[in-house]
Motif scaffolding. Structure first.
Motif: not given
Length: 251
Positions: A63-64, A149-151, A155-157, A198-199
């Motif tokens: 889950p996100l 995964a978190a965002a 693809d961008l990563a 980001f963290g």
């Protein structure tokens, strides 16, 4: 805006780790032969691809909210370590990382080893490059997979990591020497700030917090941490200077 920061963080973090791995590859290639260095590098990259293929999809099933809480916490731990070391280097309490010195050290070690050939392969050169590329690559994979995964923008990563790979490989091919002109501490300072930002953002969201302005809050967190870094460096530099001034002068 968050997509731009995501790409930039993945790019800079990957570039730092790739420069360190490239230094080892060049040292082995120039002293032990390129065959073992390239085979070791290829084997490490293949191992990394398998690890990402196995564990990458698992993250998308979490889950996100839970994912962002866990990933945010890990990024904070990871980012603060880089951030702390960069502050200590910038203030003079820790020596700056020297790629030239690392290159010279690894080159000398490689030359001192017995150049044994087994089945046409130099196993020392293979092992050294495999280990170095795998360890540095795991850090890149961690950042790319967790960020993506978190965002929900893997693809961008990946684009950021690939761009770093192309740039570092091109520079290495042209220079055939460690990228000593790269301001590594500046890069690590920036990466540490971005990972910590980001963290903080994702861990707070995962815990249920709602940031005012949505993604725009990332800029505010980054500015706050950058200002804190500036203050820490100034205070520590004064402390370092005071320690230097207090040392007795030998006759």
């Amino acid at each position: 805006m968050s997509g731009l920061f995501l790409f930039l963080a993945a790019f800079l973090a990957s570039a730092v780790e790739m420069v360190e791995a490239l230094t080892i590859i060049l040292a082995v290639g120039l002293t032990r032969g390129w065959r073992s260095a390239l085979i070791g590098t290829g084997a490490a990259l293949l191992t990394l691809a398998v690890i990402i293929a196995v564990f990458g999809p698992v993250l998308n099933r979490i889950p996100l909210g839970t994912l962002r809480l866990v990933v945010g916490g890990l990024l904070l731990i990871f980012g603060i370590q880089w951030w702390r070391k960069a502050i200590l280097r910038a203030s003079g309490f820790k020596a700056l990382h020297d790629e030239d010195a690392t290159f010279a050290e690894e080159t000398e070690v490689a030359r001192q080893q017995d150049h044994e050939q087994k089945a046409g392969l130099d196993w020392y050169g293979f092992t050294l490059t495999f280990k170095s590329v795998l360890l540095e690559g795991l850090e890149v994979a961690f950042i790319v997979v967790t960020f993506g995964a978190a965002a929900r923008r893997l693809d961008l990563a990946i684009y950021g990591a690939v761009a770093a790979l192309v740039l570092v490989l091109a520079a290495g091919a042209l220079l055939h020497r460690p990228l000593s002109q790269v301001p590594e501490n500046t890069l690590k300072f920036t990466v540490g700030l971005l990972l910590s930002t980001f963290g903080t953002y994702w861990a707070s969201e995962g815990a249920g917090a709602v940031w005012p302005g949505g993604d725009a809050a990332i800029l505010g967190i980054l500015a706050l941490y950058a200002l804190a870094s500036w203050g820490y460096v100034r205070v520590l530099r004064r402390e370092k200077q005071a320690q230097t001034d207090e040392r007795p002068v030998r006759a």
